[in-house]
Design a protein around this motif. Structure first.
Motif, mmCIF file in Angstrom:
data_model
loop_
_atom_site.group_PDB
_atom_site.id
_atom_site.type_symbol
_atom_site.label_atom_id
_atom_site.label_comp_id
_atom_site.label_asym_id
_atom_site.label_seq_id
_atom_site.Cartn_x
_atom_site.Cartn_y
_atom_site.Cartn_z
ATOM 1 N N UNK A 101 19.264 -34.660 -20.134
ATOM 2 C CA UNK A 101 18.005 -34.359 -20.807
ATOM 3 C C UNK A 101 17.126 -33.446 -19.960
ATOM 4 N N UNK A 102 16.269 -32.702 -20.650
ATOM 5 C CA UNK A 102 15.240 -31.912 -19.991
ATOM 6 C C UNK A 102 13.885 -32.546 -20.285
ATOM 7 N N UNK A 103 13.228 -32.978 -19.222
ATOM 8 C CA UNK A 103 11.953 -33.692 -19.334
ATOM 9 C C UNK A 103 10.896 -32.882 -18.610
ATOM 10 N N UNK A 104 9.817 -32.579 -19.304
ATOM 11 C CA UNK A 104 8.703 -31.854 -18.707
ATOM 12 C C UNK A 104 7.603 -32.851 -18.368
ATOM 13 N N UNK A 105 7.176 -32.859 -17.110
ATOM 14 C CA UNK A 105 6.045 -33.695 -16.710
ATOM 15 C C UNK A 105 4.800 -32.825 -16.812
ATOM 16 N N UNK A 106 4.000 -33.077 -17.850
ATOM 17 C CA UNK A 106 2.804 -32.304 -18.192
ATOM 18 C C UNK A 106 3.190 -30.913 -18.717
ATOM 19 N N UNK A 107 2.225 -30.272 -19.377
ATOM 20 C CA UNK A 107 2.551 -29.067 -20.153
ATOM 21 C C UNK A 107 1.651 -27.879 -19.864
ATOM 22 N N UNK A 108 0.865 -27.925 -18.781
ATOM 23 C CA UNK A 108 0.046 -26.771 -18.453
ATOM 24 C C UNK A 108 -1.138 -26.599 -19.387
ATOM 25 N N UNK A 128 15.164 -19.437 -17.005
ATOM 26 C CA UNK A 128 15.991 -19.364 -18.221
ATOM 27 C C UNK A 128 15.997 -20.661 -19.022
ATOM 28 N N UNK A 129 14.833 -21.261 -19.136
ATOM 29 C CA UNK A 129 14.677 -22.475 -19.948
ATOM 30 C C UNK A 129 13.716 -22.158 -21.081
ATOM 31 N N UNK A 130 14.148 -22.336 -22.317
ATOM 32 C CA UNK A 130 13.296 -22.076 -23.472
ATOM 33 C C UNK A 130 12.633 -23.362 -23.940
ATOM 34 N N UNK A 131 11.477 -23.210 -24.567
ATOM 35 C CA UNK A 131 10.692 -24.367 -24.982
ATOM 36 C C UNK A 131 11.450 -25.279 -25.935
ATOM 37 N N UNK A 132 12.311 -24.707 -26.765
ATOM 38 C CA UNK A 132 13.000 -25.547 -27.750
ATOM 39 C C UNK A 132 14.146 -26.358 -27.157
ATOM 40 N N UNK A 133 14.406 -26.211 -25.841
ATOM 41 C CA UNK A 133 15.428 -27.032 -25.194
ATOM 42 C C UNK A 133 14.829 -28.221 -24.435
ATOM 43 N N UNK A 134 13.509 -28.361 -24.489
ATOM 44 C CA UNK A 134 12.852 -29.507 -23.842
ATOM 45 C C UNK A 134 12.975 -30.723 -24.747
ATOM 46 N N UNK A 135 13.462 -31.832 -24.197
ATOM 47 C CA UNK A 135 13.671 -33.051 -24.992
ATOM 48 C C UNK A 135 12.449 -33.965 -25.012
ATOM 49 N N UNK A 136 11.783 -34.109 -23.863
ATOM 50 C CA UNK A 136 10.642 -35.025 -23.756
ATOM 51 C C UNK A 136 9.597 -34.377 -22.871
ATOM 52 N N UNK A 137 8.322 -34.534 -23.243
ATOM 53 C CA UNK A 137 7.211 -34.142 -22.389
ATOM 54 C C UNK A 137 6.442 -35.408 -22.044
ATOM 55 N N UNK A 138 6.457 -35.773 -20.762
ATOM 56 C CA UNK A 138 5.771 -36.978 -20.298
ATOM 57 C C UNK A 138 4.397 -36.577 -19.772
#
Length: 321
Positions: A101-108, A128-138
């Motif tokens: 999984x790709x997990x983003x901690x906070x979103x700017x 090379x990571x696009x926004x639509x490949x993020x699974x969870x934003x914590x």
């Protein structure tokens, strides 16, 4: 649940544009450079990338009890300086790639806080990571420098396939009409921004409470004070740990030496300090690797005991991660 009215008044007075302008600014700063900051490292089997969204200046009136005679030597000791806009601090987010999984901690911040910020998507593009490949934003909490990047200029979701993890207390606080009505009108813009940024994700929320396994290997950790539901996340992988502690510290050069120092946006200053001291002690005792949204980029290090309190020890660079 209550709001510390004094701190909201202080924050609103320091930054009145936050409640009324579409692109509020914390403090005037020169135009930003085109640099996009990324730093990739590993924690056990997880790959983590620190992402620099930009920086902001915390004006002296945003720091209760600001004393130039104390602040200037502390900044100089850390090879920093007081800028015309105040104490310069970064805004960081973090990409965790773990268990497929790709997990983003906070979103700017997106465009909410001026033109020295809003580079999260550029940083993601650089790896090379696009926004639509993020699974969870914590989300550690729902202030605009943490949730602003969730939406575009039209209020639509930037992360088309992501779920949002956030503390139940935090979500409920910003969505409580009674609390919103009780604060000064100049502060209600914070509530509206918070509501707007998470609204497109309403049907894909992961609410957590207390110390809870949000995802395999990622545990929520309540750190109240900065906001009522402010939380950290503890990543555990292959016997290694990393704590994302959100806004436990805003000013790396100042708040380890003086952990009683707060900032106007701490909704409960007394609780903020108590939480900070408790987590400093835990980080020392457990030899925790820590990172945060406002630690000097890439914001990775450990807390150490010092003769006069605490000290921050940056982690050595991981080459080739």
């Amino acid at each position: 649940m209550s709001m510390n009215r004094r701190n909201f008044l202080f924050a609103a007075a320091a930054t009145p544009a936050l409640a009324t302008a579409p692109k509020p600014v914390l403090a005037s700063s020169p135009a930003k450079n085109s640099f996009q900051g990324t730093y990739r490292f590993t924690v056990g089997d997880a790959t983590v990338t620190a992402l620099l969204d930009g920086y902001l200046d915390a004006a002296p009136q945003m720091i209760p009890g600001f004393d130039e005679a104390t602040i200037l030597p502390a900044l100089e000791k850390a090879q920093q300086k007081l800028y015309p806009g105040g104490v310069r601090i970064p805004v960081n987010a973090f990409l965790v790639e773990h268990n497929g999984q790709r997990i983003l901690i906070d979103a700017g911040t997106s465009s909410f806080l001026g033109d020295t910020l809003g580079d999260l998507n550029k940083a993601l593009a650089a790896i090379n990571v696009s926004a639509d490949t993020i699974d969870v934003i914590a989300l550690t909490h729902i202030h605009p420098d943490h949730s602003g990047g969730l939406i575009d200029a039209n209020g639509q979701a930037v992360f088309a396939n992501a779920q949002i993890a956030v503390g139940q207390t935090e979500y409920s606080f910003w969505h409580d009409d009674g609390i919103m009505a009780s604060v000064p009108e100049s502060s209600r813009g914070f509530f509206q921004i918070a509501r707007n940024t998470v609204a497109p994700y309403a049907d894909r929320m992961i609410m957590h409470s207390g110390e809870q396994d949000v995802l395999p290997g990622l545990t929520s950790l309540p750190l109240p004070g900065h906001t009522p539901g402010h939380a950290g996340y503890l990543l555990q992988s292959a016997q290694e740990q990393l704590l994302f502690w959100g806004d436990l510290v805003h000013m790396t050069a100042l708040q380890f030496d003086n952990p009683n120092l707060t900032i106007a946006f701490d909704t409960d200053a007394k609780q903020t300090v108590a939480t900070r001291l408790g987590m400093f002690d835990r980080a020392v005792a457990d030899n925790l690797l820590v990172t945060g949204a406002h630690l000097d980029f890439p914001g990775l290090g450990k807390v150490r005991k010092a003769a006069d309190g605490y000290a921050y020890q940056p982690a050595p660079w991981q080459y080739g991660a």
